[in-house]
Scaffold this active site. Structure first.
Site, PDB file in Angstrom:
ATOM      1  N   THR A   1       0.887  -1.151   0.000  1.00  0.00           N
ATOM      2  CA  THR A   1       0.000   0.000   0.000  1.00  0.00           C
ATOM      3  C   THR A   1       0.926   1.201   0.000  1.00  0.00           C
ATOM      4  OG1 THR A   1      -1.727  -1.227   1.175  1.00  0.00           O
ATOM      5  CG2 THR A   1      -1.822   1.145   1.390  1.00  0.00           C
TER       6      THR A   1
ATOM      7  N   THR B   1      -4.197   2.041  -2.193  1.00  0.00           N
ATOM      8  CA  THR B   1      -3.763   0.644  -2.281  1.00  0.00           C
ATOM      9  C   THR B   1      -4.354  -0.089  -3.476  1.00  0.00           C
ATOM     10  OG1 THR B   1      -3.571  -1.409  -0.993  1.00  0.00           O
ATOM     11  CG2 THR B   1      -5.662  -0.245  -0.851  1.00  0.00           C
TER      12      THR B   1
END
Length: 575
Positions: free
Chosen positions: A386, A404
């Site tokens: 992420t 993400t």
């Protein structure tokens, strides 16, 4: 036997004290506000941006130089990261954003989380024996939720930016079209996922030009993604969710066995939600509400910790206290949280300081509480694919965005003709109740998949506002996002600089597995020995999220921006 009996008594105390926080009508009693209100009229006069890639940070400053504000810069940073850091985030994924709007002194949260297609079928994620099918959950189009990033960026620009969307997307379009030199982490990610990328022609064409991974020093171009961003720049969110891009996405997904429809894309909306705001030691913490689990967990942990003088403790007892608070918050995370549009959650209870009082009473001063004493079931190692960036502009606007595609390079599936790498966020649902996902997190029916539902997330972009100092803090890291952001907040309140906060060694506990993940160097030998005597299992862990922090000292009006030293290509910059 002695500890088992003590644990049962403590658990009963927890439940009774928690329930005592409510009046006769069942509503929680309010806690008095203690935090100093944020500075209303102060302006830094300069800006700070910290992101995981120097090209993205520079893109943000490029847009600020054109007259944009922090929110325009956020569009530039996020879209550029889609191009240069696709292993972590991008156009085919989603994000969560916490905003502070200086004019009017307002806090806002934008939920651009991915959404399950209407035709989602939990049976697609099971093997014949009923166990989770990790391939369909993590690879290919069945693993992908409907992306939220394009809609979220369009909303951010329209409601809070100053510039046309085309101006803020220009750096990403240019970099995708003209090319850039990938950093070592992207090159390693492509090598690691080569076999999966080779399963789909468009994925191989994008990430394996000439049939092999790119190498250091090569210029890498992504003309299809440039074209998709150009359509979004021209038409707004409709350039992605309707028309030619939408048709290409649906055609590609269907051809590979997925179940998206044009209606799924047309129905997607980014949403504004009310952020979670709590007071802690004279600071106001503004953080993410569901479908993020992060803000609830952080608030619950801080409410527990407000009953202790952490500064007076030695390191072992400070860690013990914080870990026990983490343990209890993650237990509640597993049991209660989901998409607020689908699930009724006891947020008044979870966020109540009186509930925290009950949890605090169950913490022993010198002994770990086994998670088996706080009912629930198995898990495994967390991951971290992420990204997060933080921005404060010259007018005092603040934004933290965590974005993400879930696991490394998402689903590894690229939709032909679009340059869009799809996420694999369906794994963030509790596809099989009480079975862990790839990050080791458990879930209940509250986070079960359903058409149009948003999967639970750990993303926790947070803003900390105080009389003398404020900060924007966030990190990637899968389930460790929550604890890393928590530790960053605590370090900031303790007076640390942005550079110190991002460099601090980290530790993590998520209820199950019942171990404390520890970064090498986090504890000295004496602290480790004391914690082990208390009953903790310590596990060395490599790979922590790349935190990005911007701080603002109101006393001298100075900004400070820092990018995590664990990611050399990151850049924290003040101009």
């Amino acid at each position: 036997m002695k500890f088992q009996m003590h644990g049962r008594v403590l658990l009963l105390s927890l439940l009774l004290t928690g329930s005592a926080a409510y009046g006769a009508d069942g509503t929680p009693k309010a806690a008095p506000a203690t935090a100093t209100p944020p500075p209303a009229a102060q302006r830094p006069g300069h800006a700070g941006i910290a992101s995981a890639n120097f090209l993205a940070t520079d893109a943000g400053f490029e847009v600020l130089a054109k007259g944009g504000n922090a929110f325009d810069a956020a569009v530039a940073v996020a879209s550029t990261l889609s191009v240069v850091e696709p292993e972590s985030s991008g156009i085919g994924g989603g994000f969560m954003a916490t905003l502070h709007i200086a004019k009017g002194n307002r806090n806002v949260f934008i939920d651009a989380r991915e959404m399950a297609p209407m035709a989602v079928n939990p049976k697609d994620y099971l093997n014949p024996d009923g166990t989770p099918n990790r391939d369909t959950a993590l690879k290919g189009p069945l693993s992908a939720g409907i992306p939220g990033e394009p809609a979220g960026l369009a909303l951010l620009a329209k409601r809070y930016g100053r510039l046309p969307l085309s101006e803020s997307l220009a750096p990403a379009i240019r970099i995708a079209r003209d090319g850039f030199k990938p950093d070592p982490r992207l090159l390693a990610s492509i090598r690691d996922e080569q076999k999966n990328l080779e399963r789909w022609p468009a994925s191989a064409a994008k990430f394996l030009p000439g049939g092999k991974p790119p190498v250091a020093g090569e210029t890498w171009r992504d003309p299809d993604q440039a074209r998709t961003w150009e359509l979004i720049a021209e038409k707004g969110a409709a350039g992605f969710y309707r028309g030619e891009v939408a048709q290409k996405l649906v055609d590609a997904v269907h051809a590979a066995g997925g179940n998206w429809t044009l209606q799924d894309l047309a129905n997607y909306r980014a949403k504004e939600r009310t952020p979670i705001t709590i007071d802690y030691r004279g600071y106001q913490i503004v953080t993410a509400p569901p479908p993020s689990s992060g803000g609830v967990a952080i608030a619950e942990i801080l409410n527990i910790l407000r009953g202790y003088d952490l500064a007076a403790m030695d390191q072992a007892h400070r860690v013990h206290t914080i870990v026990e608070a983490m343990r209890r918050a993650f237990r509640d995370h597993n049991d209660y949280l989901g998409d607020p549009d689908f699930v009724k959650m006891p947020l008044d209870m979870l966020l109540s300081p009186y509930y925290a009082d009950g949890l605090r009473q169950s913490i022993l001063p010198d002994q770990a509480t086994p998670s088996s004493m706080l009912p629930h079931g198995p898990a495994h190692d967390p991951g971290m694919h992420t990204t997060h960036f933080s921005i404060i502009d010259k007018d005092g606007n603040m934004v933290g965005i965590t974005s993400t595609v879930n696991y490394i390079l998402g689903s590894t599936f690229v939709a032909r003709g679009t340059g869009v790498l799809l996420n694999d966020e369906m794994d963030d649902f509790a596809l099989v109740p009480d079975k862990p996902n790839v990050y080791g997190l458990l879930g209940s029916k509250a986070n079960a998949p359903a058409g149009g539902k948003r999967m639970l997330s750990s993303m926790s972009p947070s803003i900390v506002i105080g009389k003398d100092r404020s900060a924007v803090i966030g990190s990637p890291g899968g389930s460790t996002i929550i604890t890393q952001v928590l530790e960053g907040i605590l370090h900031f309140i303790d007076g640390q600089s942005a550079q110190q906060i991002v460099a601090d060694k980290r530790y993590h506990h998520q209820f199950l597995p019942d171990v404390v993940d520890v970064e090498d160097g986090a504890f000295d030998a004496a602290t480790s020995a004391t914690l082990q005597k208390m009953g903790y299992t310590l596990k060395s862990r490599e790979g922590w999220g790349f935190m990005n922090v911007v701080t603002w000292d109101h006393r001298d009006n100075k900004l400070d921006a820092a990018s995590d030293p664990r990611r050399p290509s990151g850049l924290g910059k003040v101009e």
